[in-house]
Design a protein around this motif. Structure first.
Motif, PDB file in Angstrom:
ATOM      1  N   TYR A  10      -4.897  13.167  -4.583  1.00 55.47           N
ATOM      2  CA  TYR A  10      -6.355  13.328  -4.611  1.00 55.47           C
ATOM      3  C   TYR A  10      -7.030  12.106  -3.983  1.00 55.47           C
ATOM      4  O   TYR A  10      -6.606  10.976  -4.201  1.00 55.47           O
ATOM      5  CB  TYR A  10      -6.836  13.478  -6.062  1.00 55.47           C
ATOM      6  N   TRP A  11      -8.090  12.357  -3.230  1.00 54.12           N
ATOM      7  CA  TRP A  11      -8.866  11.252  -2.656  1.00 54.12           C
ATOM      8  C   TRP A  11     -10.331  11.658  -2.529  1.00 54.12           C
ATOM      9  O   TRP A  11     -10.669  12.840  -2.486  1.00 54.12           O
ATOM     10  CB  TRP A  11      -8.295  10.793  -1.317  1.00 54.12           C
ATOM     11  N   ARG A  14     -14.067  11.675   2.489  1.00 54.15           N
ATOM     12  CA  ARG A  14     -13.521  11.058   3.704  1.00 54.15           C
ATOM     13  C   ARG A  14     -13.816  12.000   4.864  1.00 54.15           C
ATOM     14  O   ARG A  14     -13.224  13.067   4.963  1.00 54.15           O
ATOM     15  CB  ARG A  14     -12.011  10.823   3.581  1.00 54.15           C
ATOM     16  N   CYS A 106      -9.246  19.036   2.805  1.00 56.06           N
ATOM     17  CA  CYS A 106      -9.335  17.748   3.492  1.00 56.06           C
ATOM     18  C   CYS A 106     -10.583  17.706   4.372  1.00 56.06           C
ATOM     19  O   CYS A 106     -11.194  18.733   4.657  1.00 56.06           O
ATOM     20  CB  CYS A 106      -8.080  17.496   4.324  1.00 56.06           C
ATOM     21  N   PRO A 115     -12.613  16.776  -5.323  1.00 59.34           N
ATOM     22  CA  PRO A 115     -12.013  15.849  -4.364  1.00 59.34           C
ATOM     23  C   PRO A 115     -11.296  16.553  -3.220  1.00 59.34           C
ATOM     24  O   PRO A 115     -11.062  17.767  -3.260  1.00 59.34           O
ATOM     25  CB  PRO A 115     -10.998  15.101  -5.234  1.00 59.34           C
ATOM     26  N   TRP A 149      -1.410  11.419   3.653  1.00 61.41           N
ATOM     27  CA  TRP A 149      -2.797  11.667   3.265  1.00 61.41           C
ATOM     28  C   TRP A 149      -3.538  10.430   2.763  1.00 61.41           C
ATOM     29  O   TRP A 149      -4.756  10.462   2.631  1.00 61.41           O
ATOM     30  CB  TRP A 149      -2.841  12.766   2.201  1.00 61.41           C
ATOM     31  N   ASP A 150      -2.836   9.340   2.467  1.00 66.60           N
ATOM     32  CA  ASP A 150      -3.451   8.116   1.969  1.00 66.60           C
ATOM     33  C   ASP A 150      -4.434   8.414   0.829  1.00 66.60           C
ATOM     34  O   ASP A 150      -5.616   8.055   0.892  1.00 66.60           O
ATOM     35  CB  ASP A 150      -4.172   7.386   3.102  1.00 66.60           C
ATOM     36  N   PRO A 151      -3.951   9.060  -0.251  1.00 62.93           N
ATOM     37  CA  PRO A 151      -4.844   9.410  -1.356  1.00 62.93           C
ATOM     38  C   PRO A 151      -5.164   8.203  -2.227  1.00 62.93           C
ATOM     39  O   PRO A 151      -4.522   7.156  -2.133  1.00 62.93           O
ATOM     40  CB  PRO A 151      -4.014  10.438  -2.140  1.00 62.93           C
ATOM     41  N   ASP A 152      -6.153   8.371  -3.101  1.00 68.18           N
ATOM     42  CA  ASP A 152      -6.437   7.354  -4.104  1.00 68.18           C
ATOM     43  C   ASP A 152      -5.318   7.317  -5.148  1.00 68.18           C
ATOM     44  O   ASP A 152      -4.918   6.250  -5.592  1.00 68.18           O
ATOM     45  CB  ASP A 152      -7.775   7.627  -4.798  1.00 68.18           C
ATOM     46  N   SER A 181      -3.015   3.975  -5.222  1.00 70.26           N
ATOM     47  CA  SER A 181      -3.359   3.230  -4.012  1.00 70.26           C
ATOM     48  C   SER A 181      -3.737   1.804  -4.362  1.00 70.26           C
ATOM     49  O   SER A 181      -4.319   1.532  -5.419  1.00 70.26           O
ATOM     50  CB  SER A 181      -4.523   3.915  -3.299  1.00 70.26           C
ATOM     51  N   ARG A 183      -6.098   0.364  -3.195  1.00 66.53           N
ATOM     52  CA  ARG A 183      -7.566   0.327  -3.257  1.00 66.53           C
ATOM     53  C   ARG A 183      -8.078   0.325  -4.698  1.00 66.53           C
ATOM     54  O   ARG A 183      -9.187  -0.133  -4.969  1.00 66.53           O
ATOM     55  CB  ARG A 183      -8.152   1.545  -2.523  1.00 66.53           C
ATOM     56  N   ARG A 239     -12.555   6.288 -12.002  1.00 65.00           N
ATOM     57  CA  ARG A 239     -12.898   6.286 -10.584  1.00 65.00           C
ATOM     58  C   ARG A 239     -14.412   6.189 -10.429  1.00 65.00           C
ATOM     59  O   ARG A 239     -15.155   6.846 -11.155  1.00 65.00           O
ATOM     60  CB  ARG A 239     -12.386   7.554  -9.909  1.00 65.00           C
TER      61      ARG A 239
END
Length: 247
Positions: A10-11, A14, A106, A115, A149-152, A181, A183, A239
């Motif tokens: 999940y992210w 974006r 996405c 998300p 996917w570079d998710p959170d 992540s 982040r 979050r």
């Protein structure tokens, strides 16, 4: 009692084009195919898909995936106009008797409507599920999701466990395996037998147990809740409310 296990990434908002999302999807499908033989071929699913099995194959090539995602744009009920800030969504499945479904959402940059996600739902029972519910395989799957996917965050859990452990809507979910992540912040020391492994320079993978964590085992529930509490104290669970991405 059988539990419904899933793997989800999940992210937040974006803004990405269909081509940018297709580039990520191409990498994801190629990496995923190495995780298990049942992940080598996918087919279109959902509304408009043929009733004859296995149906239309989805080839993991960027231009074809771009077209596929463009067909999954959100539209208004009246006039069928594209809602740009809701991105793209599609669903595929592997057309097996013991089927796995894969949902993609996405390119969404609206703070509303949930998300962006990559959600893999394995079969509820059978030999394929038993093969998938192993730490080495799930580690590979989560690494694929994180890399592409570079998710959170991403996690492996059962729906039943999430219902028992989750405390706030929209929080970072902690599961049997959890990806966080960088982040989000720094992972604190965690009690044994938790293993913490880096996923490249992107984040960390937390493995709570070498065996499946089940909601039917009170010790598993208590330990998962304990890890969640420690991560919450470190500021990794709540979050921030997403803001609209810049135009």
């Amino acid at each position: 009692m059988k539990e419904d296990y899933y793997v989800g990434a999940y992210w937040g908002p974006r803004k990405e084009t269909a081509l940018e999302c297709a580039r990520r999807a191409e990498l994801f499908f190629h990496m995923l195919a190495r995780c298990d033989p049942s992940f080598t071929q996918w087919y279109r699913a959902g509304r408009g898909s043929p009733r004859e099995l296995p149906g239309w194959p989805v080839h993991p090539e960027m231009k074809e995936l771009e077209t596929f995602l463009l067909h999954g744009r959100h539209r208004t009920d009246v006039g069928k106009e594209v809602i740009e800030d809701l991105g793209f969504r599609q669903m595929v499945w592997n057309a097996k008797r013991e089927a796995t479904d894969l949902h993609l959402s996405c390119g969404k940059y609206s703070p509303w409507g949930g998300p962006n996600l990559c959600l893999l739902e394995p079969p509820r029972q059978g030999a394929i599920l038993e093969r998938l519910l192993r730490v080495p395989v799930l580690t590979e799957v989560l690494t694929c999701m994180a890399t592409a996917w570079d998710p959170d965050f991403a996690m492996v859990s059962s729906s039943e466990m999430v219902d028992l452990v989750e405390r706030r809507k929209g929080e970072v979910r902690v599961g049997w395996l959890t990806y966080l992540s960088r982040r989000l912040g720094k992972v604190p020391p965690l009690p044994a037998p938790v293993r913490i492994e880096p996923v490249g320079a992107l984040g960390w993978l937390l493995i709570l147990s070498p065996e499946p964590m089940t909601a039917s085992n009170p010790e598993h529930v208590a330990f998962t809740a304990r890890v969640r509490k420690l991560l919450d104290r470190a500021g990794l669970i709540e979050r921030p409310k997403p803001e609209p991405a810049g135009e």
